[in-house]
Enzyme design. Structure first.
Site, PDB file in Angstrom:
ATOM      1  N   GLY A 156      94.113  41.185 101.143  1.00 40.49           N
ATOM      2  CA  GLY A 156      94.020  42.609 101.492  1.00 40.49           C
ATOM      3  C   GLY A 156      95.008  43.472 100.734  1.00 40.49           C
ATOM      4  O   GLY A 156      95.243  44.624 101.091  1.00 40.49           O
ATOM      5  N   LEU A 157      95.608  42.937  99.665  1.00 39.95           N
ATOM      6  CA  LEU A 157      96.612  43.697  98.913  1.00 39.95           C
ATOM      7  C   LEU A 157      96.083  44.145  97.551  1.00 39.95           C
ATOM      8  O   LEU A 157      96.836  44.651  96.717  1.00 39.95           O
ATOM      9  CB  LEU A 157      97.891  42.859  98.753  1.00 39.95           C
ATOM     10  N   GLY A 158      94.807  43.930  97.318  1.00 38.48           N
ATOM     11  CA  GLY A 158      94.184  44.463  96.103  1.00 38.48           C
ATOM     12  C   GLY A 158      94.440  43.639  94.856  1.00 38.48           C
ATOM     13  O   GLY A 158      94.417  44.172  93.742  1.00 38.48           O
ATOM     14  N   SER A 159      94.645  42.334  95.024  1.00 37.94           N
ATOM     15  CA  SER A 159      94.989  41.506  93.861  1.00 37.94           C
ATOM     16  C   SER A 159      93.910  41.572  92.766  1.00 37.94           C
ATOM     17  O   SER A 159      94.239  41.723  91.585  1.00 37.94           O
ATOM     18  CB  SER A 159      95.287  40.078  94.321  1.00 37.94           C
ATOM     19  N   ASP A 179      90.172  50.601  96.677  1.00 40.44           N
ATOM     20  CA  ASP A 179      91.178  49.720  96.056  1.00 40.44           C
ATOM     21  C   ASP A 179      91.438  50.119  94.605  1.00 40.44           C
ATOM     22  O   ASP A 179      92.581  50.342  94.202  1.00 40.44           O
ATOM     23  CB  ASP A 179      90.707  48.255  96.081  1.00 40.44           C
TER      24      ASP A 179
HETATM   25  O1  PMV Z   1      89.785  44.177  99.583  1.00 44.48           O
HETATM   26  P1  PMV Z   1      90.621  44.562 100.741  1.00 44.48           P
HETATM   27  O2  PMV Z   1      90.951  43.448 101.664  1.00 44.48           O
HETATM   28  O3  PMV Z   1      91.779  45.377 100.353  1.00 44.48           O
HETATM   29  O4  PMV Z   1      89.690  45.540 101.644  1.00 44.48           O
HETATM   30  C1  PMV Z   1      89.067  46.637 101.102  1.00 44.48           C
HETATM   31  C2  PMV Z   1      88.808  47.662 102.140  1.00 44.48           C
HETATM   32  C3  PMV Z   1      87.441  47.633 102.813  1.00 44.48           C
HETATM   33  O5  PMV Z   1      87.325  48.916 103.435  1.00 44.48           O
HETATM   34  C4  PMV Z   1      87.374  46.552 103.876  1.00 44.48           C
HETATM   35  C5  PMV Z   1      86.305  47.435 101.825  1.00 44.48           C
HETATM   36  C6  PMV Z   1      86.074  48.612 100.890  1.00 44.48           C
HETATM   37  O6  PMV Z   1      85.350  48.411  99.907  1.00 44.48           O
HETATM   38  O7  PMV Z   1      86.586  49.706 101.123  1.00 44.48           O
END
Ligand code: PMV
Length: 310
Positions: free
Chosen positions: A100-103, A147
């Protein structure tokens, strides 16, 4: 050498896929990096991904490639209208994968920055953002674009899908403790699960998305005014709704309640969920208590960052 930061979503993940606003900030303590050096004549473009122990060769530009890094390079070369150069690009990253940190978006951004700069046409802004978004589609299926937008921009964003991102004032510095649950989770799967729920009961889930959207709007105002307590309470409400969307997990809920019990002003999961990370808004003097408590509750690592100090 070119870089791209990690990111944290402060408010609005998942609902942002359905047109609601969301707020995200870059997290510069973690970075993806790309560097390049000439390769021997005839060797073509070689991408070395240190963390994934991959060595990739990009030859033809006509067909879409399955690997995200190769595809990022192919799209860049097509955009610049040049054949693969004899170049070795090495990418590495300190951002944990699938957390969830955009790697993914950060590594792609660093790679395109380095490759385009090495070819004498550095890509930035919308052009870079559009390319990174195309690669994000490979990872996520239907990404909202938040992201890639916050990572390419490298600044806090208020984001609505399909609209140019807006920046906003930060009225008082915000200190966050971030806990990595150590559980890797696929954003594609969590977004897909929410999609199934929505398809089964569009009216109810549209209502939840709108509630999240209203929280984001309120949060933006409180961030601008520097009302930390209100921001914390809105984080708690946002987490509750993410739980209803089934994207939390027992460990994430434990981390969230641990942070609150240790004096955090508010806490929520951040990003796709079901694993990944939890963020807690804290008074700076409490950061170390919350960090210790996170680790005792099962976080594999924590970071503390302050947003809005420059
Ligand atoms: O990829 P992550 O874990 O940073 O999540 C992205 C955010 C979501 O809202 C879940 C998906 C999106 O495309 O916005």
């Amino acid at each position: 050498m070119r870089h791209a930061p990690a990111k944290i979503i402060l408010f609005g993940e998942h609902a942002v896929v359905y047109g609601q606003p969301a707020i995200a900030v870059p997290f510069t303590a973690l970075q993806a990096t790309a560097d390049s050096e000439p390769a021997s004549p005839g060797s073509g473009l070689i991408i070395v991904a240190n963390d994934l122990q991959q060595q990739l060769h990009v030859k033809g530009l006509d067909e879409r490639l399955d690997n995200a890094l190769s595809e990022a390079a192919r799209l860049t070369l097509r955009r610049l209208g040049v054949p693969p150069p004899d170049l070795k690009v090495t990418v590495s990253s300190t951002i944990p994968l699938a957390s969830g940190l955009g790697s993914g978006a950060a590594v792609t951004t660093a790679l395109i920055r380095e490759l385009s700069a090495a070819l004498g046409s550095p890509l930035e802004g919308d052009e870079l953002n559009n390319l990174v978004y195309k690669v994000e589609e490979m990872h996520h299926g239907t990404p909202s674009g938040i992201d890639n937008t916050v990572i390419v921009k490298g600044a806090p964003v208020y984001f609505i899908k399909g609209q140019p991102p807006k920046t906003f004032e930060i009225g008082a510095p915000l200190t966050f403790v971030i806990a990595d649950s150590g559980i890797q989770a696929s954003t594609k799967e969590s977004v897909g699960a929410v999609r199934d729920l929505y398809n089964d009961d569009p009216e109810a889930y549209q209502g939840f998305f709108e509630e999240i959207g209203a929280i984001v709007e309120e949060a933006r105002q409180h961030i601008e005014r520097g009302n930390l307590k209100d921001i914390g309470q809105l984080m708690n409400r946002n987490h509750h709704l993410l739980n209803i969307l089934t994207v939390s997990s027992p460990l994430l809920n434990t981390l969230v309640s641990t942070a609150r019990d240790t004096g955090a002003l508010g806490a929520k999961l951040s990003g796709g969920g079901r694993g990944g990370n939890v963020i807690a808004l804290v008074e700076p003097e409490n950061a170390h208590w919350v960090s210790d408590a996170f680790q005792e509750a099962g976080a594999v690592r924590t970071w503390t960052t302050t947003v809005g100090t420059d």
